[in-house]
Write an enzyme that holds these catalytic residues in place. Structure first.
Site, short mmCIF file in Angstrom:
data_model
loop_
_atom_site.label_atom_id
_atom_site.label_comp_id
_atom_site.label_asym_id
_atom_site.label_seq_id
_atom_site.Cartn_x
_atom_site.Cartn_y
_atom_site.Cartn_z
N ASN A 131 27.38 75.77 64.43
CA ASN A 131 27.92 74.72 63.58
C ASN A 131 28.72 75.38 62.47
OD1 ASN A 131 28.41 72.57 61.92
ND2 ASN A 131 26.25 71.97 61.65
N SER B 33 20.69 72.00 65.29
CA SER B 33 21.83 72.41 64.47
C SER B 33 23.13 71.90 65.10
CB SER B 33 21.84 73.93 64.39
OG SER B 33 22.94 74.32 63.61
N GLY B 34 23.94 71.21 64.29
CA GLY B 34 25.21 70.71 64.78
C GLY B 34 25.12 69.35 65.43
N THR C 236 23.60 66.21 58.76
CA THR C 236 24.15 66.17 57.40
C THR C 236 25.22 65.10 57.29
OG1 THR C 236 23.66 68.50 57.24
CG2 THR C 236 25.19 67.61 55.63
N SER D 203 26.84 74.65 58.91
CA SER D 203 25.41 74.49 59.17
C SER D 203 24.60 74.56 57.87
CB SER D 203 24.97 75.61 60.12
OG SER D 203 23.62 75.43 60.44
N SER D 204 23.72 73.60 57.70
CA SER D 204 22.86 73.62 56.50
C SER D 204 21.83 74.70 56.71
CB SER D 204 22.17 72.28 56.32
OG SER D 204 23.03 71.23 56.62
N GLY E 63 16.76 71.19 62.49
CA GLY E 63 16.09 70.77 63.72
C GLY E 63 15.47 71.95 64.42
N GLU F 197 14.78 74.95 66.70
CA GLU F 197 15.72 76.03 67.04
C GLU F 197 15.13 76.97 68.08
OE1 GLU F 197 16.99 78.14 63.55
OE2 GLU F 197 18.37 76.53 62.96
N1 LIG Z 1 29.55 60.99 62.75
C1 LIG Z 1 30.36 62.02 62.90
N2 LIG Z 1 31.68 61.81 62.98
C2 LIG Z 1 32.53 62.83 63.14
N3 LIG Z 1 32.16 64.11 63.24
C3 LIG Z 1 30.84 64.39 63.15
C4 LIG Z 1 29.89 63.35 62.97
N4 LIG Z 1 28.68 63.92 62.93
C5 LIG Z 1 28.88 65.26 63.06
N5 LIG Z 1 30.17 65.54 63.19
C6 LIG Z 1 30.78 66.87 63.38
O1 LIG Z 1 29.77 67.78 63.71
C7 LIG Z 1 29.68 68.82 62.77
C8 LIG Z 1 28.23 69.19 62.57
O2 LIG Z 1 27.55 68.18 61.95
P1 LIG Z 1 26.44 68.44 60.83
O3 LIG Z 1 26.87 69.49 59.90
O4 LIG Z 1 26.12 67.13 60.27
O5 LIG Z 1 25.28 68.94 61.74
P2 LIG Z 1 23.79 69.21 61.30
O6 LIG Z 1 22.95 68.45 62.23
O7 LIG Z 1 23.63 68.95 59.86
O8 LIG Z 1 23.63 70.74 61.64
P3 LIG Z 1 22.78 71.83 60.86
O9 LIG Z 1 21.38 71.65 61.28
O10 LIG Z 1 23.37 73.11 61.37
O11 LIG Z 1 23.02 71.64 59.43
C9 LIG Z 1 30.32 68.29 61.52
O12 LIG Z 1 30.87 69.32 60.74
C10 LIG Z 1 31.39 67.38 62.10
O13 LIG Z 1 32.53 68.12 62.43
MG LIG Z 2 23.27 70.07 58.28
#
Ligand SMILES: Nc1ncnc2c1ncn2[C@@H]1O[C@H](COP(=O)(O)OP(=O)(O)OP(=O)(O)O)[C@@H](O)[C@H]1O
Ligand SMILES: [Mg+2]
Length: 1008
Positions: free
Chosen positions: A156, A104-105, A109, A159-160, A387, A389
């Site tokens: 996050n 997560s984070g 996404t 977070s999705s 991912g 956890e």
């Molecule tokens: N390529 C990137 N450029 C800039 N910021 C990023 C990038 N990737 C991630 N982030 C930052 O990290 C935060 C978390 O990313 P994201 O929501 O994609 O995580 P995730 O892996 O989907 O987590 P989850 O499993 O909780 O959904 C985003 O809101 C953003 O602020």
């Molecule tokens: Mg996500």
């Protein structure tokens, strides 16, 4: 291999590490993160580290740089993987998928969004409207799904809370024609309860904080999230985004996707219903349980388009079918009522989310597809799923999520290894097996029928009677006690990190996770009283009704137990894995650098843990196990041909393979490579690294060489062009000269026979080069013409002609008339026609004078009016011979005065038509005469004749020039050494011209 990155940014592909150790891996990952290089390859897998800051690497120029290029041609990037997947799909009609994993984070996404943006940017170059609209809906769907499926967690801000797999369909052109979204296990427990510091789903806060007071009033809502039990916890939590503006974006996205206003209204009525339900309380009223607020009931009834009585009845009672087919109503206890309410709220939200996804799917599903007409319909799938956890308290959700990750890891191992193996087979290379941890055993632990944890859970749920979570744990202990990846306090009593009768531990591939069994059974059973389903099915809101089709079953019809949550999840994940397994996979492995969302912090321990459980090191090992690197012969040659004399610039061997062999032999890598049918396989990265270094050293030399050759070529081209220009110019100039000659020749061909000898012929304009020539030829022509004219003049006429020429030189242009057009007789006094009465006398006197003065010829003679000393005028005769100038009296022609001709120094005349001439003498005693005319030319000019004759004589005989002054008015003469000025006037009544004394000299009066 990245072309554009120097080695100072670390190794852009982990297969290039000198040794595959955790230390080297981490060192490279950290170096790249610190240098702002968030992406690194492992072969075709991209490892991405969340930069936690906006990176300037997603713009249009970057997209253009990656479009259609090979992986190794650019630095590692999501776009490189997206393009590889797209190319495989388009060129080889392969279905592909991009699996994005990480905790997560870690940025899954965000990565999935960049990938979709890339695909949208490179497709539909012809801007076809229907394709654009599909792309638009696909992109907009993210915004809606994030609003309803994402929440702020402690890990996050966005977070999705569901898993997402999106298929994008493409036509034979490679343009998107539609898509389909699968959602997995929405974390619905969040609707009724959140951990400290976390929030409910974004949609609740967005509605309350972003919608108009008007709408909120209609929904019977207040705008403060604090007043609702379900949103109270997260009300004060600060997030990175603004709920109000997000809400507007969601509303607009819903419209773009095609939700009707009624549907949008229904969505938010459901959100409102959930919030109101949360605030519904129950009171014990003696035996029975009562609802605390009738208003809330009626508001819920209004929002769900049901009857208030039905609502309160459903919340307080459940209908039960007795054995004999009878139906009775049973009142809830307070606890049961609360449980029922929360289960209803969770179910409402879950079904709403499912319905939104299905509604989007209905819009983007490929319509009117005909394989015969449209060709093969290919697919790119993008998987953005939760991912692995590990929390302090891990429950049923973590169990499901971690199971899902085990399945995906299994797929990853299977596919990567299988692909590798297939490639070696295809290329005819012997495959060496390498050891890697195969997590199938853990997958089996969870999902095996009868023995697996899910089976045990299901069995417990099915058992009638009071089966508790603890009983279920006991059952697991018994059945799984021997399993190497399962343990509990009972099985390992010394391990105090687990509680008796509560915890069990699974040794996942990614690490050990201790689960608390509390709530497992309830969550697995996921019970919802049938009455709620029926209530919703009977709503007059069609949207709501549509979400609850199972409510139509009568109470007695409901016999079959629904599948449990774990089994439903297992089935959906198995289906997902099947779906992925038949596609060509591409991987993005996301790493979260730290827990503080910091752009600079690289937490070694955290990262190392992720690298370990994502199996990245194994991935590198597998990749390098047999051969770390492979490339088709032509491409290998293209890249390294400059490192070998036999292949640079082009080889003369029969095949590229032989040329590649030459390169390999030259570097002494024979033992380190294998030759496949189409590709060269390089075992150790060091060989490749050597080649790369050599290449990097040669490139500047080659660039200089190419620049030199190209500059030379350019200079030669310029030179040739200049030469050609000069040749053309030369030819043209010669042509112009010749053309001028031809034209002159043509025009002047017949001048000899012309009357004017070509005087009237117009000269052609000469080219600049011939300006001098032109002047000379004109001059020549004039001279020739003069010769022709002069040739025909009789010798006797020559003196007259010469005199006229001299007069012309002295007077032409200055004096209006100089008598050019008449014959010049010269000796007018001796001319019988001019002076019939006196000519005989004069001839006699002249003969006498000639005898005396021995002169040769008479230059001029004529009657004149002259001034004498006493200021009066007399008629006299003027005789000029080649020796003297004489003044003779006009009767007997006796000499009054004689001066030698050589004493005459110059002449003066006026520019008028008068006949006055002054002969200036060297002793300042000038002759001033007014020429009179005889019979021959009564009013013709004789001044020109006198002047011309004298000038010609001086020039020819005495070889001196006789200056002639032509004045505008009057003359200046010396008389006996005194200067006198002679003015000219016309006077009325004057009969003949005559001089009179005037002030300062004399005036010549002329008749009017
Ligand atoms: N390529 C990137 N450029 C800039 N910021 C990023 C990038 N990737 C991630 N982030 C930052 O990290 C935060 C978390 O990313 P994201 O929501 O994609 O995580 P995730 O892996 O989907 O987590 P989850 O499993 O909780 O959904 C985003 O809101 C953003 O602020
Ligand atoms: Mg996500």
């Amino acid at each position: 291999m990245a072309e554009l990155e120097g080695f100072e940014f670390g190794k852009s592909d982990f297969v290039l590490l000198d040794e595959v150790t955790m230390e080297q891996f981490m060192e490279n990952l950290r170096l790249r993160f610190e240098k702002g290089r968030i992406y690194t390859f492992i072969g075709e897998v991209v490892v991405s580290v969340n930069p936690y800051k906006q990176m300037d690497i997603y713009g249009k120029e970057v997209i253009d740089a990656y479009r259609g290029r090979e992986l190794y041609e650019n630095p590692p990037h999501l776009y490189a993987v997206a393009d590889a997947a797209y190319k495989a799909m388009k060129r080889r009609a392969k279905d592909t998928c991009i699996v994005i994993s990480g905790e997560s984070g870690a940025g899954k996404t965000e990565a999935s969004k960049y990938i979709m943006q890339y695909i949208a940017a490179i497709t539909n170059p012809s801007q076809r409207e229907e394709v654009e609209s599909v792309k638009n809906v696909l992109l907009k769907s993210n915004c809606v799904l994030e609003a309803f499926g994402n929440a702020k967690t402690n890990r996050n801000d966005n977070s999705s809370r569901f898993g997402k797999y999106m298929d994008i369909n493409f036509n034979f052109n490679g343009d998107p024609t539609g898509g389909h979204i699968n959602n997995y296990l929405l974390e619905k427990s969040r609707v009724v309860q959140q951990q400290a510091g976390e929030r409910n789903f974004h949609s609740f806060y967005q509605l309350l904080r972003g919608d108009t007071p008007e709408t909120l009033r209609k929904l019977h809502l207040k705008k403060e999230p604090e007043v609702y039990v379900y949103t109270k916890e997260g009300a004060a939590v600060v997030t990175g985004s603004n709920d109000g503006s997000c809400h507007k974006a969601v509303l607009s996205a819903l419209k773009v996707i095609g939700f009707t206003q009624d549907e949008i209204d229904s969505i938010y009525k459901i959100i409102g219903t959930i919030l109101l339900l949360g605030n519904m309380e129950f009171e014990n009223d003696g035996e029975a349980v009562q609802l605390s607020s009738a208003d809330t009931v009626s508001h819920i009834a209004e929002l769900t388009a049901t009857e208030p009585e039905s609502v309160s009845k459903t919340l307080l009672f459940r209908t039960v079918a007795t054995g004999g087919g009878e139906v009775i109503e049973k009142g809830h206890s307070k606890q049961e009522a609360c449980f029922g309410r929360d289960a209803f709220a969770k179910a409402l939200y879950e079904r709403l989310f499912g319905w939104i996804v299905s509604r989007i799917n209905a819009v983007i599903e490929v319509k009117n597809y005909n394989p015969a007409l449209h060709g093969k319909n290919t697919v790119i799938g993008v998987l953005d799923i939760y991912g692995f956890e590990i929390f302090d308290n891990n429950s049923f959700e973590q169990f499901c999520i971690n199971y899902c990750n085990e399945k995906l890891q299994q797929l990853f191992i299977e596919l990567i290894l299988r692909q590798e193996q297939e490639e070696y087979n295809r290329e005819g290379i012997t495959w060496q097996h390498i050891d890697y941890f195969n997590n199938q055993i853990i997958v089996d632990l969870v999902e095996q029928s009868h023995k697996g944890i899910i089976s045990i859970l299901d069995e417990a749920c099915l058992t009638v009677g009071n089966v508790t979570d603890t009983v279920c744990l006991e059952s697991m202990n018994t059945k799984l006690g021997q399993h190497p990846h399962f343990t509990s306090r009972k099985l390992c009593p010394t391990d105090k990190t687990m509680e008796f009768h509560r915890d069990f531990r699974i040794r996942h591939y990614a690490g050990d996770v201790t689960y608390s069994v509390e709530g497992f059974l309830d969550k697995n059973k996921d019970p919802l009283f049938q009455d709620f389903k029926r209530l919703m099915y009977n709503s007059s809101d069609p949207v709501l009704k549509d979400m609850w089709p199972d409510g139509q079953l009568g109470i007695t019809e409901v016999t079959k137990r629904p599948l449990t949550a774990a089994t439903l999840f297992k089935n959906s994940i198995i289906a997902l894995v099947d779906k992925l397994a038949c596609k060509e996979p591409y991987y993005v492995r996301c790493v979260k650098p730290n827990e503080m969302k910091s752009a600079v912090l690289f937490d070694d321990a955290r990262c190392q843990h992720q690298v370990a459980y994502l199996g990245l090191l194994e991935n590198v090992r597998v990749r390098r196990a047999g051969f770390a690197y492979r490339q088709p012969y032509a491409r290998f040659l293209q890249r390294y041909k400059m490192t070998c004399e036999y292949t640079w610039p082009n080889h003369l061997m029969a095949t590229d393979r032989e040329a590649v062999e030459a390169i390999v032999t030259q570097h002494g890598f024979e033992g380190d490579v294998a030759y496949g049918h189409t590709k060269l396989f390089v075992r150790t990265p060091r060989s490749l690294y050597t080649l790369e270094q050599e290449r990097a050293a040669l490139i500047p030399i080659l660039v200089l060489f190419l620049q030199k050759v190209w500059r030379g070529t350019l200079a030669r081209m310029r030179c040739r062009r200049m030469r050609a220009i000069y040749t053309i110019m030369g030819c043209y100039k010669r042509y112009k000269v010749k053309a001028h000659f031809w034209e002159v020749e043509r025009r002047f061909a017949g001048v000899r026979s012309m009357d004017d000898y070509g005087k009237s012929v117009e000269w052609p304009t000469p080219p600049a080069a011939l300006a001098e020539f032109h002047a000379i030829t004109q001059h020549l022509h004039r001279r020739w013409r003069a010769r022709q004219i002069i040739k025909n003049i009789a010798p006797s006429d020559m003196p007259e002609v010469r005199a006229k020429v001299a007069a012309l030189g002295a007077l032409a242009g200055e004096r209006s008339d100089w008598g050019c057009g008449r014959p010049w007789e010269r000796d007018y006094l001796a001319n019988a026609r001019d002076s019939p009465q006196t000519s005989a006398n004069f001839s006699r006197a002249a003969k006498e004078l000639r005898g005396k003065d021995q002169y040769g010829q008479t230059l001029f003679s004529g009657s004149v009016r002259m001034l004498n000393w006493f200021n009066n005028t007399k008629d006299k005769a003027l005789l000029i011979t080649d020796k003297h100038v004489y003044r003779l009296d006009s009767k007997k022609y006796k000499v009054n005065k004689r001066i030698p001709l050589e004493t005459v120094t110059s002449l003066s005349v006026t520019s008028g038509s008068d006949q006055m001439v002054a002969l200036h003498t060297s002793n300042q005693d000038d002759f001033l005469v007014y020429l009179q005319r005889g019979q021959l030319c009564t009013n013709q000019d004789r001044v020109g004749e006198l002047v011309g004759t004298l000038c010609d004589h001086f020039r020819r005989v005495r070889d001196t020039d006789l200056p002639v002054k032509v004045s505008q008015r009057g003359l200046s003469v010396y008389m006996s050494g005194k200067q006198k000025s002679i003015t000219v006037e016309t006077k009325a009544g004057q009969v003949t011209p005559d001089f009179r004394k005037s002030r300062g000299g004399y005036t010549l009066f002329l008749p009017q």
